[in-house]
Design an enzyme around this catalytic site. Structure first.
Site, short mmCIF file in Angstrom:
data_model
loop_
_atom_site.label_atom_id
_atom_site.label_comp_id
_atom_site.label_asym_id
_atom_site.label_seq_id
_atom_site.Cartn_x
_atom_site.Cartn_y
_atom_site.Cartn_z
N THR A 44 0.82 -1.22 0.00
CA THR A 44 0.00 0.00 0.00
C THR A 44 0.85 1.27 0.00
O THR A 44 0.48 2.27 -0.61
CB THR A 44 -0.93 -0.01 1.23
OG1 THR A 44 -1.83 -1.11 1.10
CG2 THR A 44 -1.74 1.26 1.36
N SER A 91 1.44 -7.47 -1.19
CA SER A 91 2.15 -8.50 -0.42
C SER A 91 1.45 -9.86 -0.35
O SER A 91 2.13 -10.86 -0.09
CB SER A 91 2.52 -7.99 0.96
OG SER A 91 1.44 -7.97 1.84
N THR A 132 1.54 -4.66 4.07
CA THR A 132 1.38 -5.03 5.48
C THR A 132 0.74 -6.40 5.69
O THR A 132 0.85 -6.98 6.75
CB THR A 132 0.53 -3.97 6.22
OG1 THR A 132 -0.76 -3.90 5.61
CG2 THR A 132 1.20 -2.61 6.20
N ASP A 133 0.08 -6.93 4.65
CA ASP A 133 -0.64 -8.20 4.84
C ASP A 133 0.30 -9.34 5.25
O ASP A 133 -0.09 -10.22 6.03
CB ASP A 133 -1.38 -8.61 3.56
CG ASP A 133 -2.57 -7.70 3.25
OD1 ASP A 133 -2.87 -6.81 4.06
OD2 ASP A 133 -3.18 -7.88 2.18
N1 ASP Z 1 -2.89 -5.39 0.69
C1 ASP Z 1 -1.75 -4.54 0.97
C2 ASP Z 1 -0.49 -5.34 0.85
O1 ASP Z 1 -0.19 -6.08 1.76
C3 ASP Z 1 -1.91 -3.97 2.31
C4 ASP Z 1 -0.82 -3.04 2.72
O2 ASP Z 1 0.24 -2.94 2.15
O3 ASP Z 1 -1.07 -2.37 3.75
O4 ASP Z 1 0.20 -5.21 -0.13
#
Ligand code: ASP
Length: 323
Positions: free
Chosen positions: A12, A53, A85-86
């Site tokens: 993100t 991710s 973050t995932d």
């Molecule tokens: N869906 C995103 C990812 O993990 C979420 C994020 O980066 O916060 O790439």
């Protein structure tokens, strides 16, 4: 002046609106660095991947670990990895297990995309660079910095789908905070286990099977033949329904089965419960105790061990580091 290498993986923090709707990763490390204020550090930027991710796999982690080691060998004083973050917690433990030495390696990301009001990416990146240049961060192992909190790779979990405070280290708390831009670290040293990245790292398959009420083992029965090892996210302190025990024992006789807990905090127990399907019963039947590692992290460790050809004794010994 300290030198910090920023390695971008996507997520993100690197996302922009797509013509078809939603945000998608597009920004590279150079773009992210533009959001930083002037810092007393020499920054280099390198884009390793531009992925959401959930689509990061072990081949990407190997490329990232190689890049981290190259930057350290080239004289970087600290490394910052930007990441979705995932799966940040899995990447963090992978790096913790595969990058030896005391150089700070800090993983960060964002919960809000750059174009949204209150985007948290720049603040997280700033805090991550500050931690990466801190002498106090040396020897703590790989860290995850989000929302001015500094978490250890072995404890951190994403615990919320959208909050900017989504990260926590359940049961332990953060190893430190970033206060007025300055890291205040009180953490204890890393576990210190390093596993070589074995030749089979892209081939090994470790399944993660969560146990549920009334579970008759249907999922495990289907999954087990496809995997080289299994992590069982057991009920409570590491339990399964009694009816599932013969199947679990049969699978554990064939491939390593690591017993973790689906609760999200605390260690699997060893010697409290004595009923069929209890932790005592399952450990007696050859399951490996995951210690304080949660199921997702236990899966990364088991994957690395099997890719390096570890036998059952070495698997048990490695997990004992996390008791
Ligand atoms: N869906 C995103 C990812 O993990 C979420 C994020 O980066 O916060 O790439």
């Amino acid at each position: 002046m300290k030198r910090v290498a920023i390695l971008a993986m996507g997520g993100t923090i690197a996302m922009v609106p797509a013509p078809g709707g939603g945000v998608v990763p597009a920004l590279g490390a150079d773009d992210l660095v533009k959001a930083l204020p002037d810092l007393d550090a020499a920054i280099t930027a390198r884009t390793v991947r531009t992925l959401p991710s959930p689509s990061i796999g072990f081949a990407d982690l190997v490329a990232l670990a190689d890049a981290v080691r190259e930057e350290i060998a080239a004289g970087a004083d600290g490394i910052v990895v930007t990441h979705g973050t995932d799966t940040i917690e899995e990447t963090a433990i992978f790096l913790d297990l595969t990058v030896p030495g005391d150089t700070p390696v800090v993983v960060t990301g964002a919960m809000r995309p750059p174009a949204s009001p209150g985007a948290d990416g720049p603040a997280n990146l700033f805090a991550a660079v500050k931690v990466a240049t801190s002498e106090d961060a040396r020897g703590l192992g790989v860290l995850v910095v989000m929302s001015d909190e500094v978490h250890g790779a072995r404890f951190v979990r994403k615990g919320h789908t959208s909050s900017t405070g989504a990260f926590a280290s359940p049961g332990f708390g953060p190893l430190g905070l970033v206060v007025e831009g300055e890291p205040r670290l009180r953490g204890f040293p890393r576990v210190g286990l390093t596993v070589p990245i074995g030749p089979k790292v892209e081939d090994i398959r470790v399944g993660l099977v969560t146990v549920a009420l009334g579970d008759d083992g249907g999922l495990l029965r289907c999954a087990a033949p496809a995997f080289d090892g299994v992590v069982l996210a057991g009920l409570g302190a590491g339990h399964v329904p009694a009816d599932m025990v013969p199947l679990v024992a049969e699978v554990a006789a064939r491939i390593p089965v690591v017993l973790a807990s689906r609760t999200g905090s605390g260690s699997v127990l060893r010697q409290t419960y004595g009923y069929p399907g209890s932790e005592r019963d399952l450990l007696d039947r050859g399951l490996v105790h995951a210690g304080f590692l949660d199921p997702a992290k236990a899966r990364v460790l088991l994957h690395l061990l099997l890719a390096d050809g570890a036998d059952r004794d070495r698997v048990t010994e490695a997990f004992d580091h996390y008791r």
